[in-house]
Design a protein around this motif. Sequence first.
Motif, short mmCIF file in Angstrom:
data_model
loop_
_atom_site.label_atom_id
_atom_site.label_comp_id
_atom_site.label_asym_id
_atom_site.label_seq_id
_atom_site.Cartn_x
_atom_site.Cartn_y
_atom_site.Cartn_z
N CYS A 177 43.87 85.13 -22.49
CA CYS A 177 43.01 85.65 -23.83
C CYS A 177 41.97 86.58 -23.20
N GLN A 178 41.83 87.84 -23.80
CA GLN A 178 41.06 88.75 -23.24
C GLN A 178 40.15 89.54 -24.45
N VAL A 179 39.05 89.65 -24.13
CA VAL A 179 38.35 90.58 -25.11
C VAL A 179 37.34 91.46 -24.57
N GLU A 180 36.79 92.37 -25.29
CA GLU A 180 35.61 93.24 -24.82
C GLU A 180 34.42 92.79 -25.21
N ALA A 181 33.40 92.32 -24.31
CA ALA A 181 32.09 91.87 -24.90
C ALA A 181 31.05 92.67 -24.23
N ILE A 182 30.09 92.93 -25.12
CA ILE A 182 28.87 93.44 -24.88
C ILE A 182 27.67 92.70 -25.39
N PRO A 183 26.69 92.34 -24.09
CA PRO A 183 26.86 92.35 -22.81
C PRO A 183 27.81 91.29 -22.34
N SER A 184 28.63 91.85 -21.14
CA SER A 184 29.58 90.99 -20.95
C SER A 184 29.22 89.66 -20.04
N ASP A 223 42.19 88.33 -10.57
CA ASP A 223 43.33 89.08 -10.56
C ASP A 223 43.39 89.97 -11.86
N VAL A 224 42.35 89.90 -12.82
CA VAL A 224 42.88 90.37 -13.89
C VAL A 224 41.60 90.95 -14.49
N SER A 225 41.52 91.99 -15.51
CA SER A 225 40.26 92.34 -16.23
C SER A 225 39.06 91.74 -16.42
N PRO A 226 37.98 92.00 -16.48
CA PRO A 226 36.93 91.50 -16.86
C PRO A 226 37.14 90.80 -18.41
N GLY A 227 36.37 89.54 -18.76
CA GLY A 227 36.67 89.18 -20.02
C GLY A 227 37.93 88.26 -20.41
N THR A 228 38.29 87.70 -19.32
CA THR A 228 39.55 87.06 -19.64
C THR A 228 39.60 85.69 -19.22
N THR A 229 40.29 84.88 -20.01
CA THR A 229 40.28 83.40 -19.50
C THR A 229 41.84 82.99 -19.67
N ASN A 230 42.18 82.15 -18.67
CA ASN A 230 43.59 81.56 -18.69
C ASN A 230 43.72 80.35 -19.05
N LEU A 231 44.74 79.70 -19.38
CA LEU A 231 45.13 78.41 -19.61
C LEU A 231 46.52 78.19 -19.19
N ASP A 232 46.48 77.61 -17.90
CA ASP A 232 47.71 77.40 -17.24
C ASP A 232 48.27 75.75 -17.79
N ILE A 233 49.30 76.02 -18.17
CA ILE A 233 49.97 74.60 -18.47
C ILE A 233 51.21 74.41 -17.45
N ILE A 234 50.86 73.27 -16.68
CA ILE A 234 51.80 73.05 -15.58
C ILE A 234 53.03 72.07 -16.04
N ASP A 235 54.22 72.51 -15.56
CA ASP A 235 55.28 71.57 -16.12
C ASP A 235 55.40 71.48 -17.67
N LEU A 271 31.78 91.90 -29.78
CA LEU A 271 32.89 91.25 -29.54
C LEU A 271 33.92 92.06 -30.24
N LYS A 272 35.00 92.55 -29.56
CA LYS A 272 36.09 93.40 -30.04
C LYS A 272 37.30 93.27 -29.04
N LYS A 273 38.32 93.85 -29.82
CA LYS A 273 39.60 94.09 -28.94
C LYS A 273 40.17 92.80 -28.39
N GLY A 274 40.21 91.67 -29.10
CA GLY A 274 40.66 90.47 -28.70
C GLY A 274 42.35 90.64 -28.75
N ARG A 275 42.85 89.94 -27.49
CA ARG A 275 44.26 90.11 -27.43
C ARG A 275 44.71 88.86 -26.27
N PHE A 276 46.03 88.54 -26.40
CA PHE A 276 46.57 87.68 -25.53
C PHE A 276 47.90 88.07 -24.96
#
Length: 237
Positions: free
Chosen positions: A126-133, A161-173, A98-103
């Motif tokens: 939030c995105q990271v590079e994971a092996i194995p994905s 719509d984004v690169s693999p290894g990505t999770t999103n948290l959508d805060i509405i309103d 697990l490497k290259k964590g970014r947000f």
Amino acid sequence: VCLSGLTSPSIKLLVDDPIVVNPGEAITLVCVTTGGEPAPSLTWVRSAGILPEKTVLNGGTLTIPAITSEDAGTYSCIANNNVGNPAKKSTNIIVRALKKGRFWITPDPYHKDDNIQIGREVKISCQVEAIPSEELMFSWFKNGRPLRSSERMVITQTDPDVSPGTTNLDIIDLKFTDFGTYTCVASLKGGGISDISIDVNISSSTGKEGFFDSSFTSVSQNHLESILYLLSILSFI
């Protein structure tokens, strides 16, 4: 091929394919002869080039003590007795990482004309590079407590719509009650690798009525070597 009692070689590998391991483990690959006259000689090769210097060879057995990510790749056993074509069997070694964590946050607070406003939708990615994905898992927390998807906080584990290894948290309103520390934790199902934790701290700014600040800290628990701290003042109407 059979020439006057001579037969071409055949072999098999007594290992899985692929082999998924944790860094630091000792790996042994076993290749055995199943046919060939005269008896074939066995050699090991690596698709990425030469075998690691620490490799121990004993006949058809290859051992890599304390494997690292640099040792990953395809390893092949080749049998040759100069009769017909050499026999070849291969396996792929995958070393968990697990490497290259970014947000990043949307709207982008670093563009002056794209400020985040109370009442708007805010997306924290939030995105990271994971092996194995395929072993990658994400968890979200607010102030240390687990978050689950709701009508106003939507968690997406994978986004086409984004690169693999990505999770999103959508805060509405977006509301003032949404201020707090949001943590994205990436881990591997196979275990053995320290999680990567990425914190996004959204809090009311003291002494600046009508504004709030968002500070971001990214911590890799593997080595605690990389700490990213960014502070921006975000306005709203």
